[in-house]
Scaffold this motif. Structure first.
Motif, short mmCIF file in Angstrom:
data_model
loop_
_atom_site.label_atom_id
_atom_site.label_comp_id
_atom_site.label_asym_id
_atom_site.label_seq_id
_atom_site.Cartn_x
_atom_site.Cartn_y
_atom_site.Cartn_z
N PHE A 121 42.53 -26.41 17.61
CA PHE A 121 43.43 -26.12 16.49
C PHE A 121 43.11 -24.83 15.75
N GLY A 122 41.84 -24.41 15.74
CA GLY A 122 41.45 -23.22 14.98
C GLY A 122 40.79 -23.58 13.66
N LYS A 123 39.94 -22.68 13.18
CA LYS A 123 39.18 -22.94 11.95
C LYS A 123 40.08 -22.99 10.72
N THR A 124 40.96 -22.02 10.59
CA THR A 124 41.81 -21.97 9.39
C THR A 124 42.71 -23.19 9.31
N GLU A 125 43.26 -23.57 10.43
CA GLU A 125 44.15 -24.72 10.46
C GLU A 125 43.43 -26.00 10.04
N MET A 126 42.20 -26.17 10.51
CA MET A 126 41.41 -27.34 10.11
C MET A 126 41.04 -27.28 8.63
N GLY A 127 40.72 -26.08 8.15
CA GLY A 127 40.36 -25.93 6.74
C GLY A 127 41.49 -26.33 5.81
N ILE A 128 42.71 -25.98 6.18
CA ILE A 128 43.87 -26.33 5.36
C ILE A 128 44.00 -27.85 5.23
N VAL A 129 43.86 -28.55 6.33
CA VAL A 129 43.97 -30.01 6.30
C VAL A 129 42.86 -30.62 5.43
N GLY A 130 41.64 -30.10 5.58
CA GLY A 130 40.52 -30.64 4.82
C GLY A 130 40.69 -30.46 3.32
N VAL A 131 41.09 -29.28 2.88
CA VAL A 131 41.25 -29.04 1.44
C VAL A 131 42.38 -29.89 0.87
N ALA A 132 43.45 -30.07 1.65
CA ALA A 132 44.55 -30.92 1.19
C ALA A 132 44.07 -32.36 0.99
N LEU A 133 43.18 -32.83 1.85
CA LEU A 133 42.65 -34.18 1.71
C LEU A 133 41.83 -34.32 0.44
N TYR A 134 41.05 -33.28 0.11
CA TYR A 134 40.25 -33.31 -1.12
C TYR A 134 41.15 -33.40 -2.35
N VAL A 135 42.16 -32.54 -2.40
CA VAL A 135 43.06 -32.52 -3.55
C VAL A 135 43.72 -33.89 -3.73
N GLY A 136 44.19 -34.46 -2.64
CA GLY A 136 44.84 -35.77 -2.73
C GLY A 136 43.91 -36.86 -3.21
N GLY A 137 42.68 -36.89 -2.69
CA GLY A 137 41.73 -37.93 -3.09
C GLY A 137 41.34 -37.85 -4.55
N PRO A 181 29.81 -39.83 5.71
CA PRO A 181 30.90 -39.66 6.69
C PRO A 181 31.00 -38.24 7.23
N ALA A 182 30.53 -37.25 6.48
CA ALA A 182 30.67 -35.87 6.92
C ALA A 182 29.87 -35.56 8.19
N PHE A 183 28.86 -36.38 8.49
CA PHE A 183 28.02 -36.06 9.65
C PHE A 183 28.76 -36.27 10.97
N VAL A 184 29.88 -36.96 10.95
CA VAL A 184 30.67 -37.08 12.16
C VAL A 184 31.22 -35.71 12.57
N LEU A 185 31.31 -34.80 11.61
CA LEU A 185 31.82 -33.46 11.90
C LEU A 185 30.90 -32.68 12.83
N VAL A 186 29.62 -33.02 12.86
CA VAL A 186 28.69 -32.36 13.78
C VAL A 186 29.17 -32.53 15.22
N VAL A 187 29.76 -33.68 15.52
CA VAL A 187 30.20 -34.00 16.88
C VAL A 187 31.61 -33.49 17.15
N VAL A 188 32.50 -33.64 16.18
CA VAL A 188 33.92 -33.42 16.46
C VAL A 188 34.42 -32.02 16.11
N THR A 189 33.68 -31.26 15.31
CA THR A 189 34.20 -29.98 14.82
C THR A 189 34.43 -28.98 15.94
N ALA A 190 33.46 -28.80 16.84
CA ALA A 190 33.59 -27.78 17.89
C ALA A 190 34.84 -28.01 18.76
N PRO A 191 35.08 -29.22 19.29
CA PRO A 191 36.29 -29.40 20.09
C PRO A 191 37.57 -29.26 19.27
#
Length: 477
Positions: A309-325, A294-304
Motif C-alpha cells: 500500500f505504501g508508507k503514506t497511505e498507511m500513515g493516513i489510515v493510522g492517524v484517522a484511527l487515532y482521531v476517531g478513538g 498491540p503495537a508490537f504486531v506492527l513489527v511483523v505486518v508493517t513491511a508487507p
C-alpha cells in the motif's frame, strides 16, 4: 579518509550484508535516546511542579525557549556531520561513542531531588542549566547523527522501512518500560515519591549508555556518497533556500509538529488524569500497557503492508484511527475499562504512523538529493528534528498554560469539579484536534506516495552507478 570537500571516497573496508543485526542494533539506538527523552517528555512537568515546586508556566517557558535555541544547535550539528571528515568507523557512528555518557549523565543530574529544599532561584537555575546541557547540547549531538544514520545503513527503500519499524519498536519498548514502570516506582496513590525519582533517573541513564553501546557495535554504515568539492557544494543560505522550497520536507515538518503537539500534550497531562481524574496514579501503568502492547504486531505486518500500500497511505489510515478513538473517548466519557480500550485503539493508530515516520524522513532526504544533486542527510534530518523539538516545546508550554487555564492547583488536596472536567478535555479532545491537522496534511499536502518514492530510488541508483567512488549498500542477507 575523505577530507571535507574532497572527491576521494573513504577507504572502504568490507562490511557484512544488511540483515537482522542492523535492525536490532538500530532499535537499541532509539531505546537509548528514550531513556533520557521520555523522562523529560512525560514526567518533567509533574516532577518539577509536585516535587521541586516550580511554577508550571516557568517550566513551559523554559522548554519553549530551549527549543528555539535548538534551531541553531540542531542545524549546526547537521551541517557539522555533513561536512566534517569521517572517522574510521564512519560518518555518524563516531558521535554515538563520543556523546553516550555525557547525555546520560546530564539527564540523571537534572532529576536529583536534593534541590527541592533550595531557594526558588537556585532550583530554577539548576533546572535551566541542566535542561539546556541535556537537550540543546548533548541530546542534539547524539540524536542528529543517529537519525541521519538510517540513510547510510542501506540504500533500499524496503530496508529503510524495516529500520524505521525497528527504531519505532525501540521507542515502543522504551515507552512501555518508562510509562508502566515509572508510575509504579515514583507514585503512591495521589503522591509523588521524590527520592525514587532521582534513583529512577540514574538507572535510566545507565541503561541509556548500555543501549547506545548495543547500537554502536551492531550497525554498519554501507552507503558512501563522496561529498562534492567545496567550490561545488551549495552554500548554507542557498541550501536553506532549497530546503524551504522542498514540499515534502515542509509537509512532513508540519505534520510532525501537529502530531507531536497532540501526542506530547497528551503525555504531559496524562499523570494528572490518573492522579486527579481517576484518583489513582498507578492506573497509568495499566492504560500504558494496554495502549502499547498491540503495537508490537506492527513489527511483523508493517513491511508487507508497506510493499502493498505504501508508507503514506498507511500513515493516513493510522492517524484517522487515532482521531476517531480519542474523540469517542471524549464524547462518550466511559468508565475506566472502556476508556482503556478506546485509548488502546487510538494508540495503535498512532503507532502505525510512528512506526513509519523515520522512513518518511529518509524518503525526504532522497527527494532533496533528486532535486538538488547534493546529499545532505544531516542537515535535512536536523531541520526535521528541530521541528519535532518545537512540537515538544509547544506541548510543554501548552501543558502549563492548559493546567493554569483550567485552574489546576498543585498544592490542593483535591481539584475542583471544573478542573477535573478540564483535565479530561485536555487529555482527549485537544490531542484529537491536533492530529486531525496531521491527517489533513498527509492527505492534501505531502507528495511522496508509493510510486514517487520508487521513482526517486531508481533515479538515485542510476546516478550513483555513474559516479566513481560511490559505494552502495551490500546485498541483504
Amino acid at each position: 579518509m575523505t577530507e571535507t570537500g574532497s572527491t576521494v571516497a573513504p577507504e572502504r573496508r568490507h562490511v557484512r550484508p544488511f540483515g537482522m543485526r542492523d535492525k536490532v542494533g538500530y532499535m537499541f539506538g532509539d531505546f537509548g535516546n528514550d531513556m533520557t527523552f521520555m523522562i523529560q517528555a512525560f514526567f518533567m512537568l509533574v516532577y518539577f511542579t509536585r516535587v521541586v515546586g516550580i511554577d508550571p508556566l516557568h517550566i513551559g517557558a523554559l522548554v519553549a525557549g530551549v527549543r528555539v535555541l535548538d534551531a541553531f544547535t540542531d542545524v549546526g550539528m547537521g551541517r557539522l556531520v555533513d561536512t566534517m571528515r569521517p572517522a574510521r568507523d564512519g560518518k555518524f557512528k563516531p558521535w554515538i561513542r563520543r556523546i553516550a555518557i555525557p547525555v546520560a549523565l546530564s539527564s540523571a543530574l537534572l532529576f536529583q531531588p536534593f534541590i527541592a529544599d533550595w531557594a526558588y532561584g537556585a532550583k530554577l537555575a539548576w533546572m535551566i542549566g541542566f535542561y539546556i546541557l541535556w537537550g540543546s547540547v548533548f541530546y542534539t549531538a547524539i540524536n542528529i547523527p543517529y537519525g541521519s544514520m538510517a540513510s547510510v545503513i542501506s540504500d533500499r527503500a524496503e530496508h529503510r522501512a524495516e529500520l524505521s519499524v525497528w527504531r519505532s519498536t525501540g521507542a515502543q519498548l522504551a515507552f512501555l518500560l518508562v510509562s508502566t514502570a515509572m508510575p509504579l516506582v515514583v507514585f503512591d496513590g495521589p503522591n509523588v515519591l521524590a527520592d525514587r525519582f532521582g534513583l529512577a533517573a540514574i538507572l535510566m541513564a545507565v541503561m541509556a549508555v548500555v543501549f547506545y553501546a548495543l547500537l554502536y557495535f551492531n550497525v554498519e554504515e554501507r552507503v558512501v556518497v563522496p561529498p562534492k568539492p567545496a567550490g561545488e557544494r551549495m552554500g548554507f543560505f542557498k541550501l536553506m533556500g532549497s530546503l524551504f522550497t522542498n514540499r515534502a520536507l515542509l509537509a512532513i515538518v508540519v505534520a510532525a509538529l501537529l502530531l507531536l503537539l497532540g501526542n506530547l500534550f497528551n503525555g504531559q497531562v496524562a499523570s494528572f488524569l490518573y492522579l486527579d481524574y481517576f484518583g489513582q496514579g498507578q492506573l497509568q501503568s495499566i492504560a500504558s500497557l494496554a495502549a502499547t502492547l498491540p503495537a508490537f504486531v506492527l513489527v511483523v505486518v508493517t513491511a508487507p503492508l508497506v510493499r502493498r500500500f505504501g508508507k503514506t497511505e498507511m500513515g493516513i489510515v493510522g492517524v484517522a484511527l487515532y482521531v476517531g478513538g480519542m474523540l469517542a473517548n471524549y464524547f462518550l466519557r466511559p468508565a475506566f475499562p472502556v476508556f482503556v480500550v478506546l485509548f488502546a485503539i487510538a494508540s495503535f493508530g498512532l503507532a502505525v504512523f510512528n512506526f513509519l515516520i523515520w522512513a518518511f524522513i529518509v524518503d525526504v532526504i532522497d527527494y532533496q538529493e533528486v532535486r538538488s544533486g547534493q546529499r545532505d542527510d544531516g542537515t535535512v534530518y536536523a531541520l526535521y528534528s528541530w521541528a519535532r523539538k518545537m512540537g515538544q516545546a509547544a506541548s510543554s508550554l501548552l501543558g502549563g498554560i492548559g493546567l493554569t487555564a483550567i485552574g489546576y492547583q498543585a498544592t490542593a488536596a483535591q481539584q475542583t469539579p471544573e478542573t477535573i472536567e478540564g483535565i479530561w478535555m485536555l487529555f482527549n479532545l485537544v490531542p484529537a484536534l491536533f492530529l486531525l491537522g496531521t491527517l489533513l496534511v498527509l492527505i492534501f499536502w505531502y507528495p511522496l506516495r508509493k510510486n514517487v518514492v520508487r521513482e526517486n530510488e531508481a533515479i538515485l541508483a542510476e546516478r550513483r552507478a555513474a559516479v566513481p567512488g560511490t559505494v552502495a549498500a551490500d546485498a541483504a542477507e
